[in-house]
Each structure stands twice: as structure tokens, then as C-alpha cells.
Design an enzyme around this catalytic site. Sequence first.
Site, PDB file in Angstrom:
ATOM      1  N   LYS A  10      30.245  86.840  12.257  1.00 43.99           N
ATOM      2  CA  LYS A  10      30.875  86.945  13.564  1.00 43.99           C
ATOM      3  C   LYS A  10      30.171  86.062  14.583  1.00 43.99           C
ATOM      4  O   LYS A  10      30.790  85.584  15.510  1.00 43.99           O
ATOM      5  CB  LYS A  10      30.921  88.402  14.031  1.00 43.99           C
ATOM      6  CG  LYS A  10      29.575  89.067  14.145  1.00 43.99           C
ATOM      7  CD  LYS A  10      29.720  90.503  14.611  1.00 43.99           C
ATOM      8  CE  LYS A  10      28.375  91.195  14.693  1.00 43.99           C
ATOM      9  NZ  LYS A  10      27.852  91.632  13.412  1.00 43.99           N
ATOM     10  N   LYS A  13      18.566  84.920  14.601  1.00 42.63           N
ATOM     11  CA  LYS A  13      19.284  85.473  15.754  1.00 42.63           C
ATOM     12  C   LYS A  13      18.549  85.234  17.063  1.00 42.63           C
ATOM     13  O   LYS A  13      19.164  85.000  18.093  1.00 42.63           O
ATOM     14  CB  LYS A  13      19.549  86.973  15.555  1.00 42.63           C
ATOM     15  CG  LYS A  13      20.610  87.238  14.507  1.00 42.63           C
ATOM     16  CD  LYS A  13      21.112  88.657  14.520  1.00 42.63           C
ATOM     17  CE  LYS A  13      22.213  88.815  13.464  1.00 42.63           C
ATOM     18  NZ  LYS A  13      22.709  90.173  13.361  1.00 42.63           N
ATOM     19  N   LYS A  36      27.394  81.343   5.676  1.00 38.78           N
ATOM     20  CA  LYS A  36      28.124  82.584   5.417  1.00 38.78           C
ATOM     21  C   LYS A  36      29.138  82.841   6.533  1.00 38.78           C
ATOM     22  O   LYS A  36      28.919  82.434   7.674  1.00 38.78           O
ATOM     23  CB  LYS A  36      27.170  83.780   5.261  1.00 38.78           C
ATOM     24  CG  LYS A  36      26.542  84.278   6.549  1.00 38.78           C
ATOM     25  CD  LYS A  36      26.000  85.705   6.424  1.00 38.78           C
ATOM     26  CE  LYS A  36      25.597  86.208   7.811  1.00 38.78           C
ATOM     27  NZ  LYS A  36      25.289  87.619   7.888  1.00 38.78           N
TER      28      LYS A  36
HETATM   29  N1  AQP Z   1      29.678  86.610   4.760  1.00 41.21           N
HETATM   30  C1  AQP Z   1      29.338  87.765   4.193  1.00 41.21           C
HETATM   31  N2  AQP Z   1      29.414  87.920   2.851  1.00 41.21           N
HETATM   32  C2  AQP Z   1      29.083  89.102   2.257  1.00 41.21           C
HETATM   33  N3  AQP Z   1      28.653  90.187   2.944  1.00 41.21           N
HETATM   34  C3  AQP Z   1      28.559  90.079   4.289  1.00 41.21           C
HETATM   35  N4  AQP Z   1      28.182  90.957   5.267  1.00 41.21           N
HETATM   36  C4  AQP Z   1      28.264  90.344   6.467  1.00 41.21           C
HETATM   37  N5  AQP Z   1      28.688  89.078   6.311  1.00 41.21           N
HETATM   38  C5  AQP Z   1      28.883  88.879   4.979  1.00 41.21           C
HETATM   39  C6  AQP Z   1      27.786  92.341   5.015  1.00 41.21           C
HETATM   40  O1  AQP Z   1      28.542  93.194   5.854  1.00 41.21           O
HETATM   41  C7  AQP Z   1      27.806  94.391   6.090  1.00 41.21           C
HETATM   42  C8  AQP Z   1      27.899  94.798   7.535  1.00 41.21           C
HETATM   43  O2  AQP Z   1      27.390  93.790   8.351  1.00 41.21           O
HETATM   44  P1  AQP Z   1      26.858  94.134   9.810  1.00 41.21           P
HETATM   45  O3  AQP Z   1      27.854  94.876  10.562  1.00 41.21           O
HETATM   46  O4  AQP Z   1      25.521  94.702   9.711  1.00 41.21           O
HETATM   47  O5  AQP Z   1      26.824  92.784  10.495  1.00 41.21           O
HETATM   48  P2  AQP Z   1      26.128  91.495  10.112  1.00 41.21           P
HETATM   49  O6  AQP Z   1      25.525  91.441   8.766  1.00 41.21           O
HETATM   50  O7  AQP Z   1      25.254  91.248  11.252  1.00 41.21           O
HETATM   51  O8  AQP Z   1      27.499  90.709  10.102  1.00 41.21           O
HETATM   52  P3  AQP Z   1      27.650  89.258  10.530  1.00 41.21           P
HETATM   53  O9  AQP Z   1      29.043  88.907  10.769  1.00 41.21           O
HETATM   54  O10 AQP Z   1      26.924  88.441   9.541  1.00 41.21           O
HETATM   55  O11 AQP Z   1      26.974  89.292  11.933  1.00 41.21           O
HETATM   56  P4  AQP Z   1      25.966  88.298  12.543  1.00 41.21           P
HETATM   57  O12 AQP Z   1      26.751  87.080  12.813  1.00 41.21           O
HETATM   58  O13 AQP Z   1      25.525  89.017  13.789  1.00 41.21           O
HETATM   59  O14 AQP Z   1      24.888  88.087  11.520  1.00 41.21           O
HETATM   60  C9  AQP Z   1      26.370  94.102   5.633  1.00 41.21           C
HETATM   61  O15 AQP Z   1      26.129  94.782   4.422  1.00 41.21           O
HETATM   62  C10 AQP Z   1      26.353  92.615   5.409  1.00 41.21           C
HETATM   63  O16 AQP Z   1      25.463  92.248   4.370  1.00 41.21           O
END
Ligand code: AQP
Length: 332
Positions: free
Chosen positions: A198, A112, A195
Site C-alpha cells: 500500500k 519505512k 512487492k
Molecule cells: N505483496 C505481498 N505479498 C504477500 N504477502 C503480503 N502481505 C503484505 N503484502 C504482501 C502480507 O499481508 C499481511 C498483512 O499485512 P499488514 O496489514 O501488516 O500490512 P503490511 O505488511 O504493512 O502491508 P503492506 O501493503 O506491505 O504495507 P506497507 O506498504 O505499509 O508495508 C502480512 O502477513 C503481510 O506479510
Amino acid sequence: SLRVLSGIQPTAGSFHLGNYLGAVRQWVALQETHDAFYMVVDLHAITVPQDPTELCANTRLAAAQLLAAGLDPERCTLFVQSHVPEHAQLAWIMNCLTGFGEASRMTQFKDKSAKQGADRASVGLFTYPILQVADILLYQANEVPVGEDQRQHIELTRDLAERFNGRFGETFTVPRPYILKETAKIYDLQDPSIKMSKSASTPKGLINLLDDPKTTAKKVKSAVTDTDTVIRFDPEEKPGVSNLLTIYSTLTGTDIAELEQKYAGKGYGALKTDLAEVMVDFVTPFRERTQQYLDDPETLDSILAKGAEKARAVAAETLSKAYERVGFLPAK
Ligand code: AQP
């Protein structure tokens, strides 16, 4: 019964399919069998710049989506992280217990911060996993239902719990990750080597649950597969098709082997058309229920207020124990 704790960020507005299948779906199931605590992690959201008005609206929106997905305030404790000040308080202690090198090894920070430019990444983004450690340990959680991308942070949580217990005496439950193999990682529909996320996915690769259902159907139909035509679950050789089969199987409760049989001799078009329909049938009522909760912010806020009260009772007890163990003079 065993306790579970997990959280989701209110940053993007709509949850995506990876959030739902990787995490939220398990939360709904676990509220039946566990003492469950789930939160909208707004403190985590400000590790990257946030518009204040949007953050506030997105926090309600995240809570509405969790309820729409099936969380029941009678069966679990649903709250907003910033309503429980103990998170930030315990995080400070955990910060002081974590090595700088240890924190520097967190791969999510590396990814990130690289994206933002290392000079622009905040110290908050760097210590984010340590706040997450505090989130989990405050509730003495036994299990933490998350996607695969969070495994390293749960490992850090275990290390710090053991370190604290070893140094100051038995205080924290050492939690286990709860990661379902099948849905641990949902992949981007346009690039099945990454994966679904967002921040990294292109709009076409990302299924937002609150998208217009027609858009969702279109995205499914234009998902990347391969030049072969055989519908077979093989994540190594056929990552795109395998991802579609995982999604299809989980949303319908059909075994993957059964799906392989159903589509034997048929092309990718048939699979995608049917999956698009499955997706639309899933997101349509989800959107409606989310809207119903948003239309009644008083009820929503009162659910969150009750949740925060229940959460604080547990968090305050753990924090005061930790304060005492560390040697802080009790306030009279
Ligand atoms: N692609 C994925 N497959 C399975 N699990 C996923 N999670 C996120 N993406 C996948 C799970 O969703 C939960 C909440 O996530 P978060 O709100 O903490 O956000 P994050 O993990 O930062 O989501 P993103 O979309 O992956 O954001 P960025 O792009 O900022 O990294 C968690 O339990 C996560 O594992």
C-alpha cells in the site's frame, strides 16, 4: 490442535491482493484445522499518523473484509487488538528484553523510516516488531501465517521467546512462521521487482480488492510483462509474467504447468484478458459481502465483542504468568 495467530492493519481501507494471497487466504484455510486467532491490529496502525475518524471506520472495514474473505466467527476468534489491553502490557516486558541494536536491525523499520524521514519516524514505529512479538506470544501460537516480508519479525519473536524462557523459566511457546512459498510475495503489477504494497506501489501497480471491478480489470490488462512473448513461469527472467501466473493459479486452483500449456502459442494479451475476468469474478462477490457486513454494524460489533472476550481469556492467563515470572508483586 495447534494454534495460529495473525493480524492485519486497518490503515489503507481496502485490502490489496498481496494481503489476501499472502496471508488472509491461508487464515481462512487454517481455521478448519487449527485453533485460530485473527485480529485487526489497530495499535500497529498508529505507528504512523492516522486520522481518528478514518481509523475507527477502517477497523470495522477490515473486520468486514476478513469475514467477506471467509473467516467464520464459529471457527476462529476474530477480534480487534486494542480490545485486549494485554498486548500493550506484554509489549512493555518484551521492550525491556530487546537490545537496542537488535531492534535497529529490523529491515521494515529501516525502509519505512527512510520513507518518512528518520527524524519524523515515531518510537512506536521502531518498537512495532516488539509489539508484534507480544501479539504472538500472548496466545502461545505454534504457527504464524504471514507473507515473506514478516519473516524477520517472526525470527525476533522466536529469539525473545527463547530468551524469556531461558531467563525466567519455560513460559512461552516458540512459534514458527507459516509462509507458503508460492504466494509468499506478490509483486507490484507495474514493477515486478518490488512487492505489492500500500505504501510503495503506484495506484496502477496495486490491486485493491474493493476497487471498482472495471478498474481492477484495467490494471490487470496493463500489467508490465516483458518484450518476449512466451508464457512461462520463470521468476528470475520473467518476473511480470510469473507474478500473473501465480495470481491466476492461486485464484483458480489450476497448476501453473497447466496454465503454461493452456497459453502455449498464445500471447500475453490472452493471458491478461482471462486473468482480468478471473479477478473480476473474485472481487465482485467479495465487495458485495463486505458491504453486507458494513450495512449491519451491530452484528459486526457483536462478533468482535465475542472475539475479544475469547481472546482476553487466553491473553490474561499468559500475561499473569509472565508478570509472576518477571517478579512483579501480585496485586491483592
Ligand atoms: N505483496 C505481498 N505479498 C504477500 N504477502 C503480503 N502481505 C503484505 N503484502 C504482501 C502480507 O499481508 C499481511 C498483512 O499485512 P499488514 O496489514 O501488516 O500490512 P503490511 O505488511 O504493512 O502491508 P503492506 O501493503 O506491505 O504495507 P506497507 O506498504 O505499509 O508495508 C502480512 O502477513 C503481510 O506479510
